[in-house]
Scaffold this active site. Sequence first.
Site, PDB file in Angstrom:
ATOM      1  N   HIS A  56     -19.258  19.947  16.992  1.00 46.16           N
ATOM      2  CA  HIS A  56     -18.407  19.464  15.890  1.00 46.16           C
ATOM      3  C   HIS A  56     -18.996  19.956  14.557  1.00 46.16           C
ATOM      4  O   HIS A  56     -20.215  20.013  14.398  1.00 46.16           O
ATOM      5  CB  HIS A  56     -18.349  17.934  15.932  1.00 46.16           C
TER       6      HIS A  56
ATOM      7  N   SER B 101      -7.296  16.121  10.468  1.00 50.58           N
ATOM      8  CA  SER B 101      -6.652  14.940   9.882  1.00 50.58           C
ATOM      9  C   SER B 101      -5.260  14.706  10.460  1.00 50.58           C
ATOM     10  O   SER B 101      -4.287  14.543   9.721  1.00 50.58           O
ATOM     11  CB  SER B 101      -6.574  15.060   8.360  1.00 50.58           C
TER      12      SER B 101
ATOM     13  N   GLU C 265     -10.864  23.527  14.683  1.00 52.75           N
ATOM     14  CA  GLU C 265     -11.174  22.583  13.615  1.00 52.75           C
ATOM     15  C   GLU C 265     -11.271  23.336  12.276  1.00 52.75           C
ATOM     16  O   GLU C 265     -12.346  23.842  11.934  1.00 52.75           O
ATOM     17  CB  GLU C 265     -12.533  21.940  13.984  1.00 52.75           C
TER      18      GLU C 265
ATOM     19  N   TRP D 156     -14.486   8.515  17.127  1.00 53.26           N
ATOM     20  CA  TRP D 156     -14.775   7.381  16.239  1.00 53.26           C
ATOM     21  C   TRP D 156     -15.973   7.629  15.323  1.00 53.26           C
ATOM     22  O   TRP D 156     -16.300   6.757  14.501  1.00 53.26           O
ATOM     23  CB  TRP D 156     -15.002   6.111  17.066  1.00 53.26           C
TER      24      TRP D 156
ATOM     25  N   GLY E 280      -9.777  11.748  14.177  1.00 50.20           N
ATOM     26  CA  GLY E 280     -10.878  10.949  13.628  1.00 50.20           C
ATOM     27  C   GLY E 280     -10.360   9.655  13.027  1.00 50.20           C
ATOM     28  O   GLY E 280     -10.045   8.697  13.731  1.00 50.20           O
TER      29      GLY E 280
HETATM   30  P1  PGA Z   1     -10.149  13.416  10.972  1.00 54.54           P
HETATM   31  O1  PGA Z   1     -11.407  13.800  11.859  1.00 54.54           O
HETATM   32  O2  PGA Z   1      -8.979  13.251  11.921  1.00 54.54           O
HETATM   33  O3  PGA Z   1     -10.539  12.166  10.286  1.00 54.54           O
HETATM   34  O4  PGA Z   1      -9.936  14.574  10.051  1.00 54.54           O
HETATM   35  C1  PGA Z   1     -11.279  14.647  12.951  1.00 54.54           C
HETATM   36  C2  PGA Z   1     -12.649  15.029  13.440  1.00 54.54           C
HETATM   37  O5  PGA Z   1     -13.457  15.436  12.592  1.00 54.54           O
HETATM   38  O6  PGA Z   1     -12.942  14.909  14.643  1.00 54.54           O
END
Ligand code: PGA
Length: 252
Positions: A92, A213, A168, A9, A234
């Site tokens: 992150h 995303s 990521e 979040w 996210g």
């Molecule tokens: P997002 O974020 O799904 O909005 O791209 C993911 C995250 O950065 O944890």
Amino acid sequence: MGKIIIANWKTNPDTPEKAVKLAREIEKGVRDKKNEVAIAPPMPYLLPVGQALKKIKLAAQDVFWGDLGAYTGEISWHQLKHCEVSYVIVGHSERRRLVGETDEMINKKVLACLKHGLSVILCVGEPKQIRHRGLVLVKKFISNQLEKDLRGIKSSFTSRESLVIAYEPIWAISGSAASHPDKPNDAVEVISYIRTITRKLYRLSPRIIYVGSVNQKNARSFLSQKEINGALVGGASLKPREFLKIIEAAKQ
Ligand code: PGA
């Protein structure tokens, strides 16, 4: 073992009441027992959100490696354990970029959590400049991160349950996927490489999940891949109906 879907979040929502309401709506809609679901609310909401959850696990967005002591402003693994946190997101890209977290700091956080019984979700991934230069360089970048972030890790205190690696691709997060969508096949190739490296360097078989995303439209294309063990979500995790659809998409 099923898939794991984690809601990140970030600094949303703006009040604890809204956070609890959101958590309750998601908790109510989760029916699937095979897959795991976790929510990482902002730190000040850990306790009330945790109290609203039964089937869903609680996660923290960060941690400090020290125990109790002179660490002004930090939140220790010790306190997270008292809030009944199960998972901690470490490294992150937003923390690496905005707060200047280094691989050395991330490594201390990973070790502190694992040694004290908190499961880790370690984020690794490449920026756009590296991606533009091809997958060979992407793999080199990520293996360098893994080597530094997991240094000193031992199978004696690390299991498949306690370590999750979140791939990521930084250029695809926070809504950027709309303009730069990642391809599930490319994600699978990088994730398979992460699996090989963690086995080779550390003799570990962590779960490896995708961050980029993930939303109700693309969830199935990523989560139906055998190699992808789940997702860190996210923006879409702040909309209960959409997040529940993502959880559904994780069903095999
Ligand atoms: P997002 O974020 O799904 O909005 O791209 C993911 C995250 O950065 O944890």
